[in-house]
Scaffold this active site. Structure first.
Site, PDB file in Angstrom:
ATOM      1  N   GLU A 115       0.834  -1.220   0.000  1.00 31.18           N
ATOM      2  CA  GLU A 115       0.000   0.000   0.000  1.00 31.18           C
ATOM      3  C   GLU A 115       0.859   1.257   0.000  1.00 31.18           C
ATOM      4  O   GLU A 115       0.367   2.340   0.335  1.00 31.18           O
ATOM      5  CB  GLU A 115      -0.919   0.026   1.226  1.00 31.18           C
ATOM      6  N   HIS A 138      -3.430   1.769   8.767  1.00 33.49           N
ATOM      7  CA  HIS A 138      -4.472   0.941   8.159  1.00 33.49           C
ATOM      8  C   HIS A 138      -4.521  -0.378   8.918  1.00 33.49           C
ATOM      9  O   HIS A 138      -3.497  -1.033   9.114  1.00 33.49           O
ATOM     10  CB  HIS A 138      -4.198   0.676   6.679  1.00 33.49           C
ATOM     11  N   HIS A 140      -7.594  -3.676  10.477  1.00 32.61           N
ATOM     12  CA  HIS A 140      -8.858  -4.355  10.197  1.00 32.61           C
ATOM     13  C   HIS A 140      -9.763  -4.371  11.433  1.00 32.61           C
ATOM     14  O   HIS A 140      -9.915  -5.413  12.092  1.00 32.61           O
ATOM     15  CB  HIS A 140      -8.568  -5.801   9.721  1.00 32.61           C
ATOM     16  N   HIS A 210     -13.218  -4.655   3.795  1.00 32.09           N
ATOM     17  CA  HIS A 210     -11.764  -4.821   3.921  1.00 32.09           C
ATOM     18  C   HIS A 210     -11.226  -4.294   5.249  1.00 32.09           C
ATOM     19  O   HIS A 210     -10.777  -5.076   6.082  1.00 32.09           O
ATOM     20  CB  HIS A 210     -11.076  -4.135   2.719  1.00 32.09           C
TER      21      HIS A 210
END
Ligand SMILES: [Zn+2]
Length: 261
Positions: A115, A138, A140, A210
């Protein structure tokens, strides 16, 4: 290379937050990635002699940035006690045609996160629009991802209202709310574009089916956005699981909270 003291402190904060992510079950296997703009702690052009150059096409405004970034395929839980294996510091060259790894990356076939382009675009955006925001996370967050499967996700205003109304902290500490980003392939240019677009007006970007991303002055502050937003999602799901629609804060109660924002 020895890092400046402030950078060492930033790395230990990353280790601490990575422990939170693992304990929350937000960082299974190689899920998630982190980057921090630490350019201010490094002199331009000062590269360690043994650092290797990696060609990579980057936006021109990324020239000269020094970034802490986690590795592709690396496990974020390893940031807790083996950070130099699971992450590195890169220095982007003056014409943004690639970068040198100047610290870390001590594992076989190490490469920065897949990413990377999304992270770099966000750092360029932050540099121009809100220079105090240095960290990008980032991960989850379970309940937010579950809610991204719900029809509510397609109605962003209603989605945010449904979380804000759950308790005062969510209205106050995620004041700009969540941007509901439609599903896009991980690591794609599309995802990078929509994410930076979303950050113009929102605190948290929720990638459909996601995960989520936030940026803050420090990695802990970026984590706080996700933590508080996810709390709203969790409480909403708990109410639904118990079989009732939550009453929620009234419009007046929500309005009264605006003095704390
Ligand atoms: Zn992810």
């Amino acid at each position: 290379m020895n890092n400046p003291d402030r950078v060492t402190a930033i790395l230990s904060e990353v280790s601490r937050i990575a422990g939170y992510l693992w304990n929350r079950e937000w960082a299974e296997r190689n899920a998630g990635n982190i980057s921090i703009d630490i350019s201010e702690y490094f002199e331009p052009g000062n590269l360690p002699g043994d650092s290797k150059f990696y060609p990579f096409s980057l936006p021109a405004e990324a020239a000269g940035l020094a970034l802490f970034v986690t590795g592709t395929g690396c496990y974020l839980r390893n940031l807790v006690d083996r950070i130099e294996e699971a992450a590195c510091i890169i220095r982007i060259n003056p014409d943004a045609s690639g970068y040198n790894i100047i610290w870390g990356g001590h594992s076989e076939n190490f490469k920065p996160t897949s990413e990377l382009i999304t992270h770099i675009k966000i750092h360029c955006f932050n540099k121009a629009k809100r220079p105090s925001c240095k960290a990008v996370l980032h991960t989850h967050p379970l309940e937010l991802i579950v809610l991204s499967h719900h029809p509510l996700f397609k109605d962003e205003e209603n989605f945010n209202h449904s979380l804000w109304k759950m308790c005062p902290e969510i209205r106050v500490f995620v004041p700009k709310g969540i941007f509901c980003a439609p599903y896009s392939l991980t690591g794609s240019e599309d995802l990078a574009v929509i994410t930076t677009e979303g950050l113009k007006n929102r605190d948290v970007i929720l990638w459909e089916k996601h995960g989520a991303l936030a940026t803050g002055e420090t990695i802990e502050k970026a984590f706080d956005y996700l933590d508080v937003a996810n709390k709203g999602a969790k409480m909403l799901l708990m109410a639904w699981s118990a079989g009732f629609e939550p009453a929620g804060l009234t419009e007046q109660e929500m309005k009264d909270l605006e003095r704390f924002i």
